[in-house]
Write a protein that holds these residues in place. Structure first.
Motif, PDB file in Angstrom:
ATOM      1  N   VAL A   1       0.842  -1.189   0.000  1.00  0.00           N
ATOM      2  CA  VAL A   1       0.000   0.000   0.000  1.00  0.00           C
ATOM      3  C   VAL A   1       0.881   1.243   0.000  1.00  0.00           C
ATOM      4  CG1 VAL A   1      -1.739   1.268   1.331  1.00  0.00           C
ATOM      5  CG2 VAL A   1      -1.794  -1.226   1.268  1.00  0.00           C
ATOM      6  N   HIS A   2       0.507   2.232  -0.802  1.00  0.00           N
ATOM      7  CA  HIS A   2       1.257   3.483  -0.830  1.00  0.00           C
ATOM      8  C   HIS A   2       0.959   4.303   0.423  1.00  0.00           C
ATOM      9  CE1 HIS A   2       2.013   7.740  -1.920  1.00  0.00           C
ATOM     10  NE2 HIS A   2       3.124   7.193  -2.367  1.00  0.00           N
ATOM     11  N   LYS A   3       2.019   4.863   0.983  1.00  0.00           N
ATOM     12  CA  LYS A   3       1.896   5.758   2.122  1.00  0.00           C
ATOM     13  C   LYS A   3       2.845   6.918   1.886  1.00  0.00           C
ATOM     14  CE  LYS A   3       1.263   5.441   7.046  1.00  0.00           C
ATOM     15  NZ  LYS A   3       1.322   4.561   8.197  1.00  0.00           N
ATOM     16  N   ARG A   4       2.376   8.124   2.048  1.00  0.00           N
ATOM     17  CA  ARG A   4       3.214   9.294   1.806  1.00  0.00           C
ATOM     18  C   ARG A   4       4.470   9.252   2.672  1.00  0.00           C
ATOM     19  NH1 ARG A   4      -0.354  14.578   2.209  1.00  0.00           N
ATOM     20  NH2 ARG A   4       1.549  15.025   3.324  1.00  0.00           N
ATOM     21  N   THR A   5       5.542   9.794   2.148  1.00  0.00           N
ATOM     22  CA  THR A   5       6.831   9.775   2.837  1.00  0.00           C
ATOM     23  C   THR A   5       6.743  10.405   4.220  1.00  0.00           C
ATOM     24  OG1 THR A   5       7.985   9.840   0.739  1.00  0.00           O
ATOM     25  CG2 THR A   5       9.243  10.485   2.670  1.00  0.00           C
ATOM     26  N   ASP A   6       6.019  11.492   4.356  1.00  0.00           N
ATOM     27  CA  ASP A   6       5.952  12.175   5.650  1.00  0.00           C
ATOM     28  C   ASP A   6       5.091  11.424   6.665  1.00  0.00           C
ATOM     29  OD1 ASP A   6       3.649  12.777   4.175  1.00  0.00           O
ATOM     30  OD2 ASP A   6       3.373  14.711   5.163  1.00  0.00           O
ATOM     31  N   LYS A   7       4.451  10.338   6.257  1.00  0.00           N
ATOM     32  CA  LYS A   7       3.622   9.533   7.160  1.00  0.00           C
ATOM     33  C   LYS A   7       4.266   8.189   7.524  1.00  0.00           C
ATOM     34  CE  LYS A   7      -0.051  12.242   6.894  1.00  0.00           C
ATOM     35  NZ  LYS A   7      -0.583  12.944   8.024  1.00  0.00           N
ATOM     36  N   MET A   8       5.455   7.925   7.012  1.00  0.00           N
ATOM     37  CA  MET A   8       6.123   6.639   7.248  1.00  0.00           C
ATOM     38  C   MET A   8       6.713   6.605   8.661  1.00  0.00           C
ATOM     39  SD  MET A   8       5.780   4.742   4.551  1.00  0.00           S
ATOM     40  CE  MET A   8       7.090   3.570   4.396  1.00  0.00           C
ATOM     41  N   LEU A   9       6.096   5.831   9.538  1.00  0.00           N
ATOM     42  CA  LEU A   9       6.548   5.761  10.926  1.00  0.00           C
ATOM     43  C   LEU A   9       7.948   5.163  11.055  1.00  0.00           C
ATOM     44  CD1 LEU A   9       3.248   4.589  12.662  1.00  0.00           C
ATOM     45  CD2 LEU A   9       4.145   6.912  12.444  1.00  0.00           C
ATOM     46  N   ALA A  10       8.310   4.281  10.153  1.00  0.00           N
ATOM     47  CA  ALA A  10       9.629   3.647  10.219  1.00  0.00           C
ATOM     48  C   ALA A  10      10.751   4.658  10.037  1.00  0.00           C
ATOM     49  CB  ALA A  10       9.739   2.550   9.170  1.00  0.00           C
ATOM     50  N   ASP A  11      10.480   5.772   9.369  1.00  0.00           N
ATOM     51  CA  ASP A  11      11.512   6.790   9.168  1.00  0.00           C
ATOM     52  C   ASP A  11      12.029   7.340  10.492  1.00  0.00           C
ATOM     53  OD1 ASP A  11      11.283   6.443   6.490  1.00  0.00           O
ATOM     54  OD2 ASP A  11      10.307   8.365   6.081  1.00  0.00           O
ATOM     55  N   LEU A  12      11.205   7.300  11.513  1.00  0.00           N
ATOM     56  CA  LEU A  12      11.622   7.762  12.836  1.00  0.00           C
ATOM     57  C   LEU A  12      12.830   6.978  13.333  1.00  0.00           C
ATOM     58  CD1 LEU A  12      10.942   9.524  15.358  1.00  0.00           C
ATOM     59  CD2 LEU A  12       9.533   7.632  16.122  1.00  0.00           C
ATOM     60  N   LEU A  13      12.885   5.706  12.996  1.00  0.00           N
ATOM     61  CA  LEU A  13      13.954   4.831  13.478  1.00  0.00           C
ATOM     62  C   LEU A  13      15.087   4.656  12.478  1.00  0.00           C
ATOM     63  CD1 LEU A  13      11.607   2.093  14.931  1.00  0.00           C
ATOM     64  CD2 LEU A  13      12.691   3.965  16.179  1.00  0.00           C
TER      65      LEU A  13
ATOM     66  N   PRO B   1      14.388  16.178  10.606  1.00  0.00           N
ATOM     67  CA  PRO B   1      14.270  17.483  11.258  1.00  0.00           C
ATOM     68  C   PRO B   1      13.382  17.352  12.492  1.00  0.00           C
ATOM     69  CG  PRO B   1      13.732  17.623   8.914  1.00  0.00           C
ATOM     70  CD  PRO B   1      13.875  16.176   9.248  1.00  0.00           C
ATOM     71  N   ARG B   2      13.649  18.155  13.492  1.00  0.00           N
ATOM     72  CA  ARG B   2      12.939  18.050  14.763  1.00  0.00           C
ATOM     73  C   ARG B   2      11.402  18.025  14.623  1.00  0.00           C
ATOM     74  NH1 ARG B   2      15.461  19.441  19.539  1.00  0.00           N
ATOM     75  NH2 ARG B   2      14.175  18.701  21.217  1.00  0.00           N
ATOM     76  N   PRO B   3      10.781  18.914  13.820  1.00  0.00           N
ATOM     77  CA  PRO B   3       9.310  18.871  13.718  1.00  0.00           C
ATOM     78  C   PRO B   3       8.788  17.535  13.175  1.00  0.00           C
ATOM     79  CG  PRO B   3      10.157  20.913  12.787  1.00  0.00           C
ATOM     80  CD  PRO B   3      11.336  20.043  13.076  1.00  0.00           C
ATOM     81  N   GLN B   4       9.464  16.999  12.182  1.00  0.00           N
ATOM     82  CA  GLN B   4       9.049  15.712  11.611  1.00  0.00           C
ATOM     83  C   GLN B   4       9.263  14.591  12.625  1.00  0.00           C
ATOM     84  OE1 GLN B   4       7.391  15.152   8.970  1.00  0.00           O
ATOM     85  NE2 GLN B   4       7.558  12.954   8.736  1.00  0.00           N
ATOM     86  N   TYR B   5      10.384  14.623  13.329  1.00  0.00           N
ATOM     87  CA  TYR B   5      10.672  13.631  14.364  1.00  0.00           C
ATOM     88  C   TYR B   5       9.575  13.642  15.431  1.00  0.00           C
ATOM     89  CZ  TYR B   5      12.812  11.509  18.446  1.00  0.00           C
ATOM     90  OH  TYR B   5      13.044  10.733  19.547  1.00  0.00           O
ATOM     91  N   GLU B   6       9.247  14.828  15.918  1.00  0.00           N
ATOM     92  CA  GLU B   6       8.242  14.938  16.986  1.00  0.00           C
ATOM     93  C   GLU B   6       6.859  14.492  16.504  1.00  0.00           C
ATOM     94  OE1 GLU B   6       8.734  18.988  18.212  1.00  0.00           O
ATOM     95  OE2 GLU B   6      10.429  18.479  19.535  1.00  0.00           O
ATOM     96  N   LYS B   7       6.536  14.803  15.269  1.00  0.00           N
ATOM     97  CA  LYS B   7       5.243  14.397  14.711  1.00  0.00           C
ATOM     98  C   LYS B   7       5.134  12.868  14.652  1.00  0.00           C
ATOM     99  CE  LYS B   7       2.729  14.563  10.384  1.00  0.00           C
ATOM    100  NZ  LYS B   7       2.854  14.898   8.974  1.00  0.00           N
ATOM    101  N   LEU B   8       6.164  12.212  14.125  1.00  0.00           N
ATOM    102  CA  LEU B   8       6.139  10.751  14.028  1.00  0.00           C
ATOM    103  C   LEU B   8       6.211  10.100  15.399  1.00  0.00           C
ATOM    104  CD1 LEU B   8       8.421  10.193  10.904  1.00  0.00           C
ATOM    105  CD2 LEU B   8       5.928  10.073  11.024  1.00  0.00           C
ATOM    106  N   ARG B   9       7.024  10.669  16.298  1.00  0.00           N
ATOM    107  CA  ARG B   9       7.124  10.149  17.665  1.00  0.00           C
ATOM    108  C   ARG B   9       5.762  10.171  18.344  1.00  0.00           C
ATOM    109  NH1 ARG B   9       9.529  14.218  21.534  1.00  0.00           N
ATOM    110  NH2 ARG B   9       7.421  14.941  21.185  1.00  0.00           N
ATOM    111  N   ASP B  10       5.066  11.300  18.238  1.00  0.00           N
ATOM    112  CA  ASP B  10       3.749  11.424  18.863  1.00  0.00           C
ATOM    113  C   ASP B  10       2.737  10.463  18.244  1.00  0.00           C
ATOM    114  OD1 ASP B  10       4.866  13.379  20.448  1.00  0.00           O
ATOM    115  OD2 ASP B  10       3.986  15.047  19.314  1.00  0.00           O
ATOM    116  N   GLU B  11       2.859  10.241  16.957  1.00  0.00           N
ATOM    117  CA  GLU B  11       1.941   9.307  16.288  1.00  0.00           C
ATOM    118  C   GLU B  11       2.184   7.870  16.767  1.00  0.00           C
ATOM    119  OE1 GLU B  11       0.537   8.232  11.780  1.00  0.00           O
ATOM    120  OE2 GLU B  11       1.467  10.163  12.164  1.00  0.00           O
ATOM    121  N   ILE B  12       3.437   7.499  16.924  1.00  0.00           N
ATOM    122  CA  ILE B  12       3.743   6.157  17.424  1.00  0.00           C
ATOM    123  C   ILE B  12       3.262   6.003  18.861  1.00  0.00           C
ATOM    124  CG2 ILE B  12       5.636   4.648  18.191  1.00  0.00           C
ATOM    125  CD1 ILE B  12       7.104   5.355  15.643  1.00  0.00           C
ATOM    126  N   LEU B  13       3.529   6.978  19.700  1.00  0.00           N
ATOM    127  CA  LEU B  13       3.101   6.891  21.102  1.00  0.00           C
ATOM    128  C   LEU B  13       1.593   6.854  21.226  1.00  0.00           C
ATOM    129  CD1 LEU B  13       5.698   9.253  22.786  1.00  0.00           C
ATOM    130  CD2 LEU B  13       5.623   6.756  22.837  1.00  0.00           C
TER     131      LEU B  13
END
Length: 93
Positions: A60-72, A77-89
């Protein structure tokens, strides 16, 4: 899988969803992107195509800015990191 089905145990596998942000990779996985430029792909990678055809996985296609695995896997950049971190939590707690 065939073992369980042959003994009347039903289908014990659920289709696994694989998220991908590369549309070309998705087309190749589905077999639609096969042409001279993809001829070099090793035969073992065709296993993914077989899993899709057998209904074991779904790509399934998922936009790059929504890929949770990118966090790891990437320095973000800090805003993207915090956004993905909060989504995982939020997902797991």
């Amino acid at each position: 899988r065939d073992f369980c089905l042959s003994r009347g145990l039903g289908d014990v596998y659920k289709r696994q969803v694989v998220y991908e942000d590369n549309l070309a990779a998705i087309k190749i996985a589905h077999g639609a992107g096969t042409h001279q430029r993809t001829k070099h792909i090793n035969v073992r990678y065709h296993y993914t195509r077989q899993l899709i055809q057998d209904g074991i996985i779904e790509v399934v296609h998922k936009r790059t800015d929504k890929m949770l695995a990118d966090l790891l896997t990437k320095g973000l950049p800090r805003p993207q990191y915090e956004k993905l971190r909060d989504e995982i939590l939020q997902t797991y707690y």
